[in-house]
Write an enzyme that holds these catalytic residues in place. Structure first.
Site, PDB file in Angstrom:
ATOM      1  N   ASP A  86      17.228  65.346  25.154  1.00  0.00           N
ATOM      2  CA  ASP A  86      16.865  66.765  25.136  1.00  0.00           C
ATOM      3  C   ASP A  86      18.172  67.540  25.131  1.00  0.00           C
ATOM      4  OD1 ASP A  86      14.257  65.949  25.368  1.00  0.00           O
ATOM      5  OD2 ASP A  86      13.957  66.691  27.399  1.00  0.00           O
ATOM      6  N   ASP A 111       3.144  68.433  23.886  1.00  0.00           N
ATOM      7  CA  ASP A 111       3.564  68.668  25.281  1.00  0.00           C
ATOM      8  C   ASP A 111       2.339  69.018  26.117  1.00  0.00           C
ATOM      9  OD1 ASP A 111       6.379  68.458  24.651  1.00  0.00           O
ATOM     10  OD2 ASP A 111       6.247  70.447  23.769  1.00  0.00           O
TER      11      ASP A 111
HETATM   12  O1  1PR Z   1       8.377  73.578  19.905  1.00  0.00           O
HETATM   13  O2  1PR Z   1       8.929  72.627  17.693  1.00  0.00           O
HETATM   14  O3  1PR Z   1      10.571  74.083  18.874  1.00  0.00           O
HETATM   15  O4  1PR Z   1      10.062  71.787  19.675  1.00  0.00           O
HETATM   16  C1  1PR Z   1      10.652  71.825  20.923  1.00  0.00           C
HETATM   17  C2  1PR Z   1      10.756  70.415  21.404  1.00  0.00           C
HETATM   18  O5  1PR Z   1      11.481  70.420  22.614  1.00  0.00           O
HETATM   19  C3  1PR Z   1       9.423  69.781  21.690  1.00  0.00           C
HETATM   20  O6  1PR Z   1       9.430  68.468  21.156  1.00  0.00           O
HETATM   21  C4  1PR Z   1       9.320  69.712  23.206  1.00  0.00           C
HETATM   22  O7  1PR Z   1       8.722  68.496  23.625  1.00  0.00           O
HETATM   23  C5  1PR Z   1      10.775  69.723  23.612  1.00  0.00           C
HETATM   24  N1  1PR Z   1      10.992  70.438  24.889  1.00  0.00           N
HETATM   25  C6  1PR Z   1      10.925  71.773  25.065  1.00  0.00           C
HETATM   26  N2  1PR Z   1      11.236  72.077  26.344  1.00  0.00           N
HETATM   27  C7  1PR Z   1      11.493  70.924  26.970  1.00  0.00           C
HETATM   28  C8  1PR Z   1      11.892  70.766  28.363  1.00  0.00           C
HETATM   29  O8  1PR Z   1      12.038  69.648  28.879  1.00  0.00           O
HETATM   30  N3  1PR Z   1      12.063  71.884  29.071  1.00  0.00           N
HETATM   31  N4  1PR Z   1      11.537  68.600  26.313  1.00  0.00           N
HETATM   32  C9  1PR Z   1      11.344  69.889  26.053  1.00  0.00           C
HETATM   33  C10 1PR Z   1      10.614  67.707  26.199  1.00  0.00           C
HETATM   34  C11 1PR Z   1      10.144  65.696  26.983  1.00  0.00           C
HETATM   35  C12 1PR Z   1      10.529  64.399  26.488  1.00  0.00           C
HETATM   36  C13 1PR Z   1      11.317  63.667  27.530  1.00  0.00           C
HETATM   37  C14 1PR Z   1      10.317  62.669  28.003  1.00  0.00           C
HETATM   38  C15 1PR Z   1      10.899  61.498  28.695  1.00  0.00           C
HETATM   39  N5  1PR Z   1      11.142  66.620  26.745  1.00  0.00           N
HETATM   40  O9  1PR Z   1      11.118  64.416  25.281  1.00  0.00           O
HETATM   41  O10 1PR Z   1      12.438  63.196  26.921  1.00  0.00           O
HETATM   42  O11 1PR Z   1       9.385  63.336  28.861  1.00  0.00           O
HETATM   43  O12 1PR Z   1      11.493  61.879  29.888  1.00  0.00           O
HETATM   44  P1  1PR Z   1      11.595  60.868  31.110  1.00  0.00           P
HETATM   45  O13 1PR Z   1      11.750  59.500  30.546  1.00  0.00           O
HETATM   46  O14 1PR Z   1      12.845  61.286  31.826  1.00  0.00           O
HETATM   47  O15 1PR Z   1      10.358  61.039  31.923  1.00  0.00           O
HETATM   48  P2  1PR Z   1       9.443  73.107  19.020  1.00  0.00           P
END
Ligand code: 1PR
Length: 523
Positions: free
Chosen positions: A224, A379
């Site tokens: 991320d 999400d």
């Molecule tokens: O909406 O098309 O602009 O895409 C934004 C992207 O950013 C989406 O794929 C969304 O999942 C991601 N995103 C947005 N905010 C966050 C955040 O964390 N605040 N991250 C985010 C999503 C979740 C996973 C993470 C897993 C594994 N991150 O990708 O890597 O949950 O984590 P873990 O193994 O530590 O539990 P758009």
């Protein structure tokens, strides 16, 4: 000097990078004469058969290509570059292929997920210099929904099993072509490419007999990425999507360095999520494109990039389509793009009108680059309810009751990185996106993200059972056993983790060592 036929779709940068890493120069074809004067021609095809053939025709490349092929000079076709050699494809029946080889291209008709995505093995049917130095049990990376069906068995170089045995490589004299991507197959792929470049490599057949071959479960490292308050682009990690600790954005490292480390540690794929993409515009957020360009120089496994894939109007009133954003990501080294917030809006519009527009990001990108290039990042957040008849959503009975003892729940889609919940469930979203042309689902789970409590198996089963495209299980991995659990208790094709890899709590190699002999993985 290697001549490379780039017809303008998909990620050819990684092929160029792979050839450069082997110490060779690359000349990109600019006209038919460049094809005719090539000594060694590489034709990497990514995208869709119909648009590829139309572009070859429009650029007057078909006649020079046929002349080159008939002269039996060294040729390596990759993926669509293999399929183009045949007479026609079910993917675009109205368009003819080159017809250099007799036969056709057919869609997989199997009970397994299509596209066939991931690392699978090879069975060797003839001697080739491409195999020099291989043991025979190596795995290579595939991503395709169609496969070739040659009329003559004599051209078959390799086969692979996925539901049934299909032809994964052909060879006729100096004309070689593979359905798999050597440029995305790590060290093994580079080895195969080197054998192609070195005409002196001996023709061999590896001794290992590995039929039927098996598709490996993929372990994906996710980064991320966002700018911190000082403006530096960092890999961050949230707890249930909250990436701040004592007011500061958590900084777990530099994106290019971490991606390189995960490649060396054996990640089967790497995903970058530009997590503030929903409010920034990636074409103005050039660092992300730079991250991709630098990473793809020495990381030879598939790269997915997500964040900000949507339509956009800049401050000068210039309009950009999501296809423009995706094109820039592909040109910078991405193999797949992942769409988050925009997919939710597309599904909501679809539910309202009851029909596709043909103009959504999912439809447009998959039309040009192929379904396999479009991942939908979901999400969802768990919503507990008392009754299974909740508001028409896909409700499941849960083994983990809610705070008030609720025995049912549904998974609410969110947008803008979990900031806004919508009246749409994850199962419906996945089904609509598949219908519109998505090739894979990246299934996060806000409740589990960063908790180390393991994957939400109920969510994964609910979505996986509702679609026929591959699903990447994500969020909550805390130990190697959690990967075993997700691969044995759900049908997910791959599992993604972030925190445990970033904090070096569980290395990727430890996950693979644990899974070895229990679940098929790439060693
Ligand atoms: O909406 O098309 O602009 O895409 C934004 C992207 O950013 C989406 O794929 C969304 O999942 C991601 N995103 C947005 N905010 C966050 C955040 O964390 N605040 N991250 C985010 C999503 C979740 C996973 C993470 C897993 C594994 N991150 O990708 O890597 O949950 O984590 P873990 O193994 O530590 O539990 P758009």
């Amino acid at each position: 000097m290697i001549t490379l036929l780039d017809y303008g779709a998909g990620n050819v940068r990684s092929v160029i990078n792979a050839i450069h890493s082997l110490g060779e120069d690359v000349k990109i074809v600019e006209n038919g004469q460049d094809i005719l004067s090539a000594d060694k021609l590489v034709f990497p095809g990514v995208g869709a058969f119909g648009s590829m053939m139309q572009i070859l025709k429009r650029n007057d490349y078909i006649a020079p290509l046929m002349t080159y092929l008939q002269s039996d000079r060294p040729f390596l076709g990759i993926c669509l570059g293999l399929q183009a050699l045949f007479e026609f494809s079910e993917e675009a029946p109205e368009v003819s292929g080159l017809g250099f080889l007799r036969g056709s291209v057919k869609r997989f008709e199997i009970d397994l997920s299509v596209p066939h995505i991931g690392w699978n093995g090879l069975s060797f049917k003839q001697r080739s210099r491409l195999f020099h130095g291989l043991r025979g049990d190596e795995k290579v990376y595939f991503v395709h929904s169609y496969h070739v069906v040659p009329e003559e068995d004599s051209v078959v170089m390799t086969t692979t099993d996925y539901g049934y045995e299909f032809v994964s490589g052909i060879q006729q004299g100096n004309i070689m072509a593979t359905q798999f991507h050597p440029e995305k197959s790590g060290d093994v792929g580079l080895h195969i490419l080197r054998n192609f470049l070195e005409s002196s490599a001996a023709n061999t057949v590896p001794e290992w007999i590995s039929r039927p071959t098996q598709l490996a479960k993929r372990i994906i490292a996710c980064l991320d990425v966002r700018a911190n308050d000082q403006g530096d682009l960092v890999v961050t990690k949230g707890d249930q999507y909250d990436v701040r600790e004592q007011g500061e954005v958590r900084n777990l490292g530099k994106p290019v360095e971490l991606a390189r480390r995960y490649y060396q540690e054996g990640a089967d794929e790497i995903t970058f999520l530009n997590i503030t993409g929903f409010r920034d515009f990636p074409l103005e957020d050039m660092p992300m494109l730079e991250v991709l360009k630098h990473t793809s120089r020495n990381v030879f496994v598939p790269l997915t990039i997500g964040g900000g894939i949507r339509e956009y109007t800049d401050k000068n009133g210039r309009q950009y389509k999501s296809l423009d954003v995706a094109a820039e990501y592909f040109r910078s080294g991405a193999d797949k793009v992942s769409i988050g917030s925009d997919a939710v809006q597309i599904a909501e519009a679809y539910l309202k009108s009851g029909k596709p527009t043909g103009k959504s990001s999912i439809e447009e990108i998959s039309h040009v680059y192929g379904n396999q290039a479009v991942v939908i990042s979901i999400d969802p957040r768990r919503v507990y309810v008392r009754s299974p008849q909740e508001l028409g959503h896909h409700v499941i009975e849960t083994a983990n009751p809610g705070p008030q003892g609720e025995r049912y729940c549904w998974y609410q889609c969110t947008v803008k990185g979990g900031r806004e919940g919508r009246d749409l469930d994850a199962v419906t979203l996945a089904q609509i996106c598949e219908k519109l042309g998505a090739g894979e689902i990246l299934l996060n789970c806000i409740d589990r993200d960063g908790t180390n409590r393991g994957f939400d198996l109920e969510l994964i089963n609910a979505v996986k059972q509702a679609v026929s495209i591959p699903v990447i299980a994500s969020s909550g991995a805390g130990c190697a056993q959690h990967f075993h659990e997700v691969f044995t208790e759900t049908q997910a094709e791959s599992a993604l983790a972030a925190g445990i890899f970033h904090r070096q709590e569980v290395p990727i190699s430890a996950v693979k060592d644990y899974l070895k002999d229990k679940v098929e993985v790439r060693s």
